[in-house]
Design a protein around this motif. Structure first.
Motif, PDB file in Angstrom:
ATOM      1  N   HIS A  42       0.842  -1.186   0.000  1.00 18.46           N
ATOM      2  CA  HIS A  42       0.000   0.000   0.000  1.00 18.46           C
ATOM      3  C   HIS A  42       0.882   1.243   0.000  1.00 18.46           C
ATOM      4  O   HIS A  42       2.067   1.168   0.338  1.00 18.46           O
TER       5      HIS A  42
ATOM      6  N   ARG B   9      -9.684  -8.628   3.825  1.00 15.97           N
ATOM      7  CA  ARG B   9      -8.517  -8.423   2.971  1.00 15.97           C
ATOM      8  C   ARG B   9      -8.811  -8.774   1.522  1.00 15.97           C
ATOM      9  O   ARG B   9      -8.290  -8.151   0.605  1.00 15.97           O
ATOM     10  N   TYR B  10      -9.649  -9.772   1.341  1.00 16.01           N
ATOM     11  CA  TYR B  10     -10.001 -10.222  -0.002  1.00 16.01           C
ATOM     12  C   TYR B  10     -11.503 -10.511  -0.056  1.00 16.01           C
ATOM     13  O   TYR B  10     -12.088 -10.940   0.938  1.00 16.01           O
ATOM     14  N   LEU B  39      -5.423  -1.994 -10.837  1.00 14.58           N
ATOM     15  CA  LEU B  39      -4.070  -2.485 -11.076  1.00 14.58           C
ATOM     16  C   LEU B  39      -3.332  -1.620 -12.084  1.00 14.58           C
ATOM     17  O   LEU B  39      -3.825  -1.354 -13.174  1.00 14.58           O
ATOM     18  N   SER B  87     -13.742  -4.245  -9.913  1.00  9.65           N
ATOM     19  CA  SER B  87     -12.617  -5.062  -9.442  1.00  9.65           C
ATOM     20  C   SER B  87     -11.404  -4.161  -9.246  1.00  9.65           C
ATOM     21  O   SER B  87     -10.936  -3.506 -10.189  1.00  9.65           O
ATOM     22  N   VAL B  89      -8.436  -2.715  -5.774  1.00 12.36           N
ATOM     23  CA  VAL B  89      -8.112  -2.681  -4.357  1.00 12.36           C
ATOM     24  C   VAL B  89      -8.726  -1.410  -3.767  1.00 12.36           C
ATOM     25  O   VAL B  89      -8.568  -0.316  -4.331  1.00 12.36           O
ATOM     26  N   THR B 108      -8.479  -3.733   0.666  1.00 11.72           N
ATOM     27  CA  THR B 108      -9.329  -4.890   0.381  1.00 11.72           C
ATOM     28  C   THR B 108      -9.292  -5.128  -1.111  1.00 11.72           C
ATOM     29  O   THR B 108      -9.632  -4.231  -1.890  1.00 11.72           O
ATOM     30  N   ARG B 109      -8.869  -6.325  -1.491  1.00  9.83           N
ATOM     31  CA  ARG B 109      -8.839  -6.661  -2.923  1.00  9.83           C
ATOM     32  C   ARG B 109     -10.183  -7.261  -3.305  1.00  9.83           C
ATOM     33  O   ARG B 109     -10.543  -8.335  -2.840  1.00  9.83           O
ATOM     34  N   THR B 111     -12.667  -8.741  -6.210  1.00 13.81           N
ATOM     35  CA  THR B 111     -12.781  -9.316  -7.541  1.00 13.81           C
ATOM     36  C   THR B 111     -14.253  -9.542  -7.823  1.00 13.81           C
ATOM     37  O   THR B 111     -14.936 -10.234  -7.051  1.00 13.81           O
TER      38      THR B 111
END
Lengths: 111, 113
Positions: A42, B9-10, B39, B87, B89, B108-109, B111
């Motif tokens: 991050h 987190r995911y 990304l 999608s 982070v 937090t990722r 998808t």
């Protein structure tokens, strides 16, 4: 949101070479901040510049804020492999509070 | 000193579902930010709070995104319904004030499939 433009987008250097990234705005900024983001990590706050013409140093890193408070630069002397990552500038305009980021400069350092 | 905490987190969800993210800022930090980072791109500011008031949400897609910061401490960001392009982070950050450096959580990722 307010735009801060960063160049270059990518930079690949040999270890020991210098590196500079630039941040530009069309409007006067209240302050400018610099962050580093390692791959998969991050953003981490590095420094904030507030005064016109301000120059600050952190070991091999030198940060400058332009006289007109519309541009800034980050210079790394004698890069090391630990400098790898993406460097972002982020700024707050004179007329507001929003902290907007540039697109970043990705630095790759090869030994 | 504890840093900015985020959960989960995911997260993997199907399009049109809803999702919520939680953030606990550094104690005493009045300013809280939510960013979306796709990304390869820079963080995009979604919303910025000063205590429990909104100071900027100009880039928040308000037809599907909402955020609140009850009592000026914790914050939640919700997406309903999610789209594939969400999608990314989602990063929460906090600072003592808008004129001070921001400290980020792990993110937090999300998808969306």
């Amino acid at each position: 949101g307010q735009q801060v433009m960063q160049i270059p987008q990518y930079q690949h250097v040999q270890e020991g070479e210098d590196f500079t990234t630039y941040c530009n705005s069309s409007t006067t900024l209240s302050n400018i901040q610099w962050y580093k983001q390692r791959p998969g990590g991050h953003p981490v706050f590095l420094i904030q510049l507030v005064k016109s013409g301000e120059v600050k140093k952190q070991k091999r890193l030198t940060f400058q804020f332009g006289e007109a408070k519309k541009n800034s630069s980050l210079h790394i002397t004698a890069t090391q492999t630990t400098d790898v990552g993406t460097y972002f500038c982020a700024a707050t305009p004179n007329s507001g509070y929003a902290l907007n980021f540039g697109k970043g400069t990705s630095l790759l350092v090869t030994p | 000193e504890a840093g900015v905490a985020q959960s989960p987190r995911y997260k993997i969800i199907e399009k049109r579902q809803s999702v919520a993210f939680w953030c606990n800022p550094i104690s005493g930090h009045a300013t809280l930010y939510w960013y979306q980072q796709i990304l390869g791109q820079g963080p995009k500011l979604l919303i910025q709070f000063q205590n429990n008031g909104v100071v900027d949400d100009s880039q928040l897609p308000k037809d599907r995104f909402s955020a609140e910061r009850l009592k000026g401490v914790d914050s939640t960001l919700k997406i309903q319904p999610a789209k594939l392009e969400d999608s990314a982070v989602y990063l929460c950050a906090s600072s003592l004030s808008p004129s001070r450096g921001a400290f980020f959580g792990q993110g937090t990722r999300l998808t969306v499939v």
